[in-house]
Scaffold this motif. Structure first.
Motif, mmCIF file in Angstrom:
data_model
loop_
_atom_site.group_PDB
_atom_site.id
_atom_site.type_symbol
_atom_site.label_atom_id
_atom_site.label_comp_id
_atom_site.label_asym_id
_atom_site.label_seq_id
_atom_site.Cartn_x
_atom_site.Cartn_y
_atom_site.Cartn_z
ATOM 1 N N ARG A 6 0.834 -1.202 0.000
ATOM 2 C CA ARG A 6 0.000 0.000 0.000
ATOM 3 C C ARG A 6 0.873 1.258 0.000
ATOM 4 O O ARG A 6 0.589 2.230 -0.706
ATOM 5 C CB ARG A 6 -0.897 -0.035 1.242
ATOM 6 C CG ARG A 6 -1.696 1.229 1.503
ATOM 7 C CD ARG A 6 -2.851 1.388 0.523
ATOM 8 N NE ARG A 6 -3.739 2.411 1.006
ATOM 9 C CZ ARG A 6 -4.706 2.188 1.918
ATOM 10 N NH1 ARG A 6 -4.889 0.996 2.446
ATOM 11 N NH2 ARG A 6 -5.492 3.178 2.295
ATOM 12 N N SER A 10 0.912 4.159 -2.803
ATOM 13 C CA SER A 10 0.645 5.548 -2.457
ATOM 14 C C SER A 10 1.787 6.454 -2.890
ATOM 15 O O SER A 10 1.570 7.538 -3.434
ATOM 16 C CB SER A 10 0.424 5.666 -0.944
ATOM 17 O OG SER A 10 0.182 7.012 -0.585
ATOM 18 N N ASP A 35 -12.042 11.943 -10.223
ATOM 19 C CA ASP A 35 -12.492 10.751 -10.954
ATOM 20 C C ASP A 35 -11.691 10.581 -12.241
ATOM 21 O O ASP A 35 -11.232 9.476 -12.569
ATOM 22 C CB ASP A 35 -13.981 10.847 -11.270
ATOM 23 C CG ASP A 35 -14.851 10.758 -10.023
ATOM 24 O OD1 ASP A 35 -14.373 10.182 -9.018
ATOM 25 O OD2 ASP A 35 -15.984 11.250 -10.055
ATOM 26 N N ALA A 38 -8.091 9.549 -11.375
ATOM 27 C CA ALA A 38 -7.995 8.144 -10.969
ATOM 28 C C ALA A 38 -8.049 7.226 -12.177
ATOM 29 O O ALA A 38 -7.307 6.241 -12.262
ATOM 30 C CB ALA A 38 -9.121 7.817 -9.985
ATOM 31 N N ARG A 39 -8.907 7.554 -13.146
ATOM 32 C CA ARG A 39 -8.988 6.734 -14.361
ATOM 33 C C ARG A 39 -7.693 6.835 -15.171
ATOM 34 O O ARG A 39 -7.192 5.834 -15.692
ATOM 35 C CB ARG A 39 -10.180 7.164 -15.212
ATOM 36 C CG ARG A 39 -11.532 6.756 -14.632
ATOM 37 C CD ARG A 39 -12.631 6.918 -15.671
ATOM 38 N NE ARG A 39 -12.781 8.292 -16.135
ATOM 39 C CZ ARG A 39 -13.551 9.199 -15.558
ATOM 40 N NH1 ARG A 39 -14.266 8.869 -14.479
ATOM 41 N NH2 ARG A 39 -13.631 10.423 -16.049
ATOM 42 N N GLN A 42 -5.148 4.916 -13.443
ATOM 43 C CA GLN A 42 -5.584 3.532 -13.234
ATOM 44 C C GLN A 42 -5.374 3.086 -11.793
ATOM 45 O O GLN A 42 -4.795 2.035 -11.515
ATOM 46 C CB GLN A 42 -4.876 2.581 -14.211
ATOM 47 C CG GLN A 42 -5.175 2.877 -15.660
ATOM 48 C CD GLN A 42 -4.511 1.894 -16.619
ATOM 49 O OE1 GLN A 42 -3.399 1.411 -16.384
ATOM 50 N NE2 GLN A 42 -5.209 1.578 -17.701
ATOM 51 N N VAL A 43 -5.852 3.936 -10.869
ATOM 52 C CA VAL A 43 -5.768 3.626 -9.447
ATOM 53 C C VAL A 43 -7.132 3.858 -8.822
ATOM 54 O O VAL A 43 -7.999 4.527 -9.397
ATOM 55 C CB VAL A 43 -4.714 4.496 -8.730
ATOM 56 C CG1 VAL A 43 -3.326 4.213 -9.279
ATOM 57 C CG2 VAL A 43 -5.051 5.980 -8.843
ATOM 58 N N SER A 44 -7.308 3.299 -7.630
ATOM 59 C CA SER A 44 -8.559 3.499 -6.901
ATOM 60 C C SER A 44 -8.530 4.849 -6.184
ATOM 61 O O SER A 44 -7.500 5.538 -6.134
ATOM 62 C CB SER A 44 -8.763 2.373 -5.885
ATOM 63 O OG SER A 44 -7.764 2.421 -4.888
ATOM 64 N N ALA A 45 -9.662 5.188 -5.596
ATOM 65 C CA ALA A 45 -9.786 6.493 -4.948
ATOM 66 C C ALA A 45 -8.905 6.618 -3.710
ATOM 67 O O ALA A 45 -8.397 7.701 -3.409
ATOM 68 C CB ALA A 45 -11.241 6.746 -4.582
ATOM 69 N N THR A 46 -8.686 5.509 -2.980
ATOM 70 C CA THR A 46 -7.976 5.600 -1.701
ATOM 71 C C THR A 46 -6.528 6.067 -1.852
ATOM 72 O O THR A 46 -6.130 7.052 -1.198
ATOM 73 C CB THR A 46 -8.034 4.255 -0.959
ATOM 74 O OG1 THR A 46 -9.400 3.950 -0.681
ATOM 75 C CG2 THR A 46 -7.262 4.333 0.351
ATOM 76 N N ARG A 49 -6.509 9.734 -2.857
ATOM 77 C CA ARG A 49 -6.804 10.653 -1.753
ATOM 78 C C ARG A 49 -5.590 10.816 -0.840
ATOM 79 O O ARG A 49 -5.292 11.920 -0.376
ATOM 80 C CB ARG A 49 -8.004 10.155 -0.952
ATOM 81 C CG ARG A 49 -9.359 10.394 -1.620
ATOM 82 C CD ARG A 49 -10.492 10.254 -0.617
ATOM 83 N NE ARG A 49 -10.531 8.919 -0.035
ATOM 84 C CZ ARG A 49 -11.239 7.897 -0.511
ATOM 85 N NH1 ARG A 49 -11.982 8.078 -1.600
ATOM 86 N NH2 ARG A 49 -11.242 6.728 0.087
#
Length: 217
Positions: A6, A10, A35, A38-39, A42-46, A49
């Motif tokens: 993780r 990050s 949004d 992130a696209r 190619q990562v998630s929101a967490t 953030r």
């Protein structure tokens, strides 16, 4: 607890967004579409953030309630001059204190950091400039840490991204000269000479500012 995978993710997202900001792909003073970003990465929101929170602490973005993140504007000449005036007031004094405080371990760390100074970047993007940027930040932070003034150290940590973002857009490329100036500074610190260390830091800051093409006068 953050697991290693993780943390790596990050850190990678943080570096990717930093590059986008430094290279102007996310324009100064513009709203960040989370949004869309992130696209694109190619990562998630967490992890995104988490990266944005770090960038906020570094002063490269700001967050407003109900509006989200916006990149900070580039420094104006007045703001840039004010920051350098602040650095000229604070950093020579820190260098003098560091010269008085440095022990054998500190001197070895200073020498090792000096060895990390890269040649002048050859490319025009942040990826090629990054090594010089990170070396410069680490050395100045190391001087502040050895000086033992944590309040001044924290203040300077917030200035570096702003100053270097301005340098990126102003086209500064000065690795060889930076190495020579840092070498003079480290030599004074290693000798334990407060006056020479303060003078070397002051000279370095002044000549670094004059190297900016838009400020050549």
């Amino acid at each position: 607890m953050t697991v290693p995978g993780r943390a790596i993710l990050s850190d990678g997202v943080h570096e990717a967004v930093t590059s986008l900001i430094m290279d102007g792909h996310i324009a100064p003073a513009s709203r960040v579409n989370m949004d869309q970003l992130a696209r694109a990465l190619q990562v998630s929101a967490t992890p995104l953030r988490e990266a944005m929170a770090r960038l906020e602490s570094e002063g490269l973005v700001t967050k407003e309630r109900l509006r989200g993140y916006t990149t900070t504007p580039l420094l104006t000449r007045k703001e840039f001059d004010d920051l350098y005036e602040f650095r000229l007031l604070v950093e020579p004094a820190l260098a003098a204190a560091a010269a008085r405080n440095a022990d054998a371990a500190d001197r070895r760390e200073l020498a090792a950091e000096l060895e990390c100074c890269p040649d002048s970047p050859g490319g025009a993007d942040y990826a090629t400039y990054r090594a010089l940027f990170e070396h410069d930040v680490r050395l100045h932070d190391l001087v502040a840490r050895i000086a033992g003034n944590e309040a001044a150290r924290r203040s300077l940590q917030r200035l570096h991204p702003h100053v270097h973002a301005f340098r990126r857009h102003a086209g500064n490329r000065s690795g060889d000269r930076t190495r020579a100036e840092h070498s003079t500074l480290v030599a004074a610190l290693s000798r334990g000479d407060p006056d020479a260390a303060a003078a070397a830091m002051r000279s370095h800051l002044r000549t670094a500012r004059r190297r900016l093409p838009v400020f050549a006068d």
